[in-house]
Write a protein that holds these residues in place. Sequence first.
Motif, PDB file in Angstrom:
ATOM      1  N   ARG A 276      -6.011   1.288  -0.303  1.00 24.47           N
ATOM      2  CA  ARG A 276      -4.905   0.474  -1.234  1.00 24.47           C
ATOM      3  C   ARG A 276      -3.794   1.450  -1.316  1.00 24.47           C
ATOM      4  NH1 ARG A 276      -9.459  -0.241  -5.546  1.00 24.47           N
ATOM      5  NH2 ARG A 276      -7.771  -0.651  -7.068  1.00 24.47           N
ATOM      6  N   LYS A 277      -4.187   2.578  -1.055  1.00 27.78           N
ATOM      7  CA  LYS A 277      -2.199   3.632  -1.925  1.00 27.78           C
ATOM      8  C   LYS A 277      -2.374   4.818  -0.508  1.00 27.78           C
ATOM      9  CE  LYS A 277       0.461   5.490  -5.060  1.00 27.78           C
ATOM     10  NZ  LYS A 277       1.361   4.977  -4.967  1.00 27.78           N
TER      11      LYS A 277
ATOM     12  N   CYS B 124       0.852  -0.871   0.259  1.00 26.89           N
ATOM     13  CA  CYS B 124      -0.277  -0.199  -0.195  1.00 26.89           C
ATOM     14  C   CYS B 124       0.506   1.139   0.156  1.00 26.89           C
ATOM     15  CB  CYS B 124      -0.954   0.108   1.335  1.00 26.89           C
ATOM     16  SG  CYS B 124      -2.504  -1.031   1.211  1.00 26.89           S
TER      17      CYS B 124
END
Length: 177
Positions: free
Chosen positions: A72-73, A21
């Motif tokens: 996710r990021k 991530c």
Amino acid sequence: MVDHLANTEINSQRIAAVENCFGASGQPLALPGRVLLGEGILTKECRKKPKPRIFFLFNDILVYGSIIINKRKYNSQHIIPLEDVTLETLPDTLQMKNRWMIKTSKKSFVVSAASLTERKEWISHLEECIKHLLTKTGRQPCREPAAPWIPDKATDICMRCTQTKFSTLTRRHHCRK
């Protein structure tokens, strides 16, 4: 404590997911004996306004970063060794509820949780990890934490000398020791 999870496949997969991530901008987090205990979004009081940050609690470190895409990021990874952490609960303000301060020798800052229960759980888990780590290493808790950042709007004088008044000619500044 959670030593039985230390070298399991599921723990390794969870740590690898956190590393992914953060992508290339993050540091490797997988170490022998390291266990990912939990994660959550806390609001960090920043210079201009409070901002949501993702926090990951491991048995020896606390990792946080900015949220780009939830789950996710993330970027701007910060790693704080738990043996250098002390905590202080803070009263609610009009803008922020369920607050506490995370103090280390290098940086101190205020975070808040979505609920009182969530704050109690974070503090409880952090204190348990810190206590376990200090017992294991024989170290003493941080004696002189860094001065916390005071939001620009919270003061109109220098926090160190208490005499310099900020104006259009004298920019706002804060002592960081």
